[in-house]
Design a protein around this motif. Structure first.
Motif, PDB file in Angstrom:
ATOM      1  N   HIS A 207       0.822  -1.199   0.000  1.00  0.00           N
ATOM      2  CA  HIS A 207       0.000   0.000   0.000  1.00  0.00           C
ATOM      3  C   HIS A 207       0.868   1.266   0.000  1.00  0.00           C
ATOM      4  O   HIS A 207       1.635   1.485  -0.917  1.00  0.00           O
ATOM      5  N   LYS A 208       0.772   2.090   1.038  1.00  0.00           N
ATOM      6  CA  LYS A 208       1.470   3.383   1.078  1.00  0.00           C
ATOM      7  C   LYS A 208       2.695   3.361   1.989  1.00  0.00           C
ATOM      8  O   LYS A 208       3.029   4.378   2.607  1.00  0.00           O
ATOM      9  N   ILE A 228       6.618  -4.366  -7.080  1.00  0.00           N
ATOM     10  CA  ILE A 228       5.385  -5.148  -6.968  1.00  0.00           C
ATOM     11  C   ILE A 228       4.524  -4.465  -5.918  1.00  0.00           C
ATOM     12  O   ILE A 228       4.799  -4.532  -4.721  1.00  0.00           O
ATOM     13  N   GLN A 229       3.503  -3.771  -6.383  1.00  0.00           N
ATOM     14  CA  GLN A 229       2.627  -3.008  -5.500  1.00  0.00           C
ATOM     15  C   GLN A 229       1.502  -3.910  -4.990  1.00  0.00           C
ATOM     16  O   GLN A 229       0.802  -4.547  -5.784  1.00  0.00           O
ATOM     17  N   LEU A 230       1.335  -3.955  -3.670  1.00  0.00           N
ATOM     18  CA  LEU A 230       0.344  -4.830  -3.045  1.00  0.00           C
ATOM     19  C   LEU A 230      -0.811  -4.012  -2.491  1.00  0.00           C
ATOM     20  O   LEU A 230      -0.616  -3.201  -1.581  1.00  0.00           O
ATOM     21  N   GLU A 231      -1.989  -4.218  -3.043  1.00  0.00           N
ATOM     22  CA  GLU A 231      -3.195  -3.512  -2.598  1.00  0.00           C
ATOM     23  C   GLU A 231      -4.262  -4.525  -2.216  1.00  0.00           C
ATOM     24  O   GLU A 231      -4.441  -5.541  -2.895  1.00  0.00           O
ATOM     25  N   GLU A 232      -4.996  -4.252  -1.133  1.00  0.00           N
ATOM     26  CA  GLU A 232      -6.032  -5.166  -0.671  1.00  0.00           C
ATOM     27  C   GLU A 232      -7.338  -5.009  -1.433  1.00  0.00           C
ATOM     28  O   GLU A 232      -8.164  -5.924  -1.448  1.00  0.00           O
ATOM     29  N   SER A 233      -7.543  -3.874  -2.063  1.00  0.00           N
ATOM     30  CA  SER A 233      -8.799  -3.634  -2.768  1.00  0.00           C
ATOM     31  C   SER A 233      -8.910  -4.534  -3.990  1.00  0.00           C
ATOM     32  O   SER A 233      -7.934  -4.762  -4.704  1.00  0.00           O
ATOM     33  N   SER A 234     -10.117  -5.030  -4.246  1.00  0.00           N
ATOM     34  CA  SER A 234     -10.333  -5.977  -5.338  1.00  0.00           C
ATOM     35  C   SER A 234     -10.234  -5.330  -6.715  1.00  0.00           C
ATOM     36  O   SER A 234     -10.094  -6.024  -7.715  1.00  0.00           O
ATOM     37  N   GLY A 262       0.558  10.279  -0.128  1.00  0.00           N
ATOM     38  CA  GLY A 262      -0.206   9.575   0.898  1.00  0.00           C
ATOM     39  C   GLY A 262       0.564   8.530   1.666  1.00  0.00           C
ATOM     40  O   GLY A 262       0.089   7.420   1.871  1.00  0.00           O
ATOM     41  N   LYS A 263       1.760   8.840   2.111  1.00  0.00           N
ATOM     42  CA  LYS A 263       2.619   7.862   2.789  1.00  0.00           C
ATOM     43  C   LYS A 263       2.054   7.447   4.147  1.00  0.00           C
ATOM     44  O   LYS A 263       1.463   8.246   4.853  1.00  0.00           O
TER      45      LYS A 263
END
Length: 328
Positions: A207-208, A228-234, A262-263
């Motif tokens: 995330h941030k 590799i950006q990891l986001e929880e949103s679907s 948005g850190k």
């Protein structure tokens, strides 16, 4: 731009189970010790150092897995990062005999690996390198893979060590898999390390995570390897960005233009990465893991970001000129 051979070597996505294994090891090193390494049953401890100021590092091997792992600990919190973020640079390698005198890196990171105390025969880089090649000689390890990993400061050290080993041993592949890695060096270091045909760097960012965005981009520090950006949103899930900034000729996208905004300090903890991999990635690899790089149509590249920054700078200059005229 990397050659075709380099592209083939550095774009083979690591398996999600392998990434999870090194995430677990990167978490483990925060709490283990030389006396109680607490390693999984298929690993043996070969080398361990514990330094108060820079954290632990261990070299482990597995005859069954045909792997050597080099794992660095870092700082799980971010107070030290925010209070003492040094932005000085120096040539990569030992002070009087750099590996690449034109490729400059973060001075603090470089010193951890290459500073040698008066009572030491070798610096940390040399000690680790010797250990790795002693293992390879002992086990006839021509078929061994060498992985480097870590979190936070440990992630930064894994990149520098990986680049140095790849340079010294061009006949062997080195793969870096790390978590919450800060920017480590200059543009010339980025270009040089990305051009090493036997080095693959995979930086996972949750995330941030604030540390992954330090030092700030305006300080002339750059990321090496793929993001590799990891986001929880679907609607997003996990996304892979080729060499962070993308590549126009290959039609690969860079990270979004608002990537540095948005850190979050809370996002930096290693537990976030481990939880994401085990809760999301390993249960839905199609959405929450990666097998392809984002293509250029999906998002702006960093080239577009620089254009936007230049445009904003021009607007600020125009504004102050207008104010100055009004005051005359």
């Amino acid at each position: 731009m990397a050659s075709k051979d380099a592209l083939e070597l550095s774009t083979e996505f690591p398996d999600v189970h392998l990434v999870n294994e090194y995430a677990e090891l990167s978490e483990l090193i925060y709490g283990n010790s030389k006396q109680d390494p607490n390693l999984p049953f298929d690993w043996e401890l070969e080398f361990y150092e514990d330094r108060v100021s820079t954290g632990n590092v261990m070299v482990i091997s597995s005859f069954e897995l045909k792997q050597i792992g080099i794992i660095f600990a870092g700082s799980d919190g971010v107070n030290d990062w925010l209070d003492d973020m040094d932005i000085t640079q120096e040539p990569f390698g030992p002070k009087f005999d750099p590996i690449n005198k034109h490729a400059w890196v973060h001075s603090g990171f470089n010193n951890v690996l290459f500073f040698k105390r008066a009572y030491e025969k070798k610096n940390m880089f040399d000690r680790i390198e010797s250990t790795v090649y002693d293992i390879l000689d002992r086990d006839n390890g021509d078929d061994y893979e060498v992985f480097l990993s870590g979190h936070s400061l440990g992630a930064a050290l894994s990149v520098l060590l990986g680049a140095g080993l790849a340079h010294n041993h061009p006949d062997r592949q080195f793969t870096v898999i790390n978590f919450g890695c800060p920017r480590v060096g200059s543009k010339k270091f980025k270009r040089w390390s990305n051009s090493l045909e036997n080095l693959g760097v995979w930086r996972f960012v949750f995330h941030k995570d604030v540390v992954a965005r330090l030092p700030s981009s305006w300080t002339l520090f750059y990321h090496t390897g793929h993001t590799i950006q990891l986001e929880e949103s679907s609607d997003k899930g996990a996304q892979a960005y080729y060499l962070h900034g993308g590549d126009k000729e290959l039609n690969f996208a860079g990270v979004p233009s608002d990537w540095d905004g948005g850190k979050s300090a809370d996002n930096h903890y290693m537990s976030n990465y481990l939880n994401y991999l085990q809760t999301y990635s390993m249960n839905d690899t199609e959405l929450y893991y990666v097998s392809n790089f984002e293509e250029k149509e999906v998002t702006d590249s960093l080239d577009d970001v620089h254009v936007k920054k230049e445009s904003l700078t021009e607007k600020v200059i125009t504004f102050f000129r207008t104010v100055k005229k009004t005051m005359q």
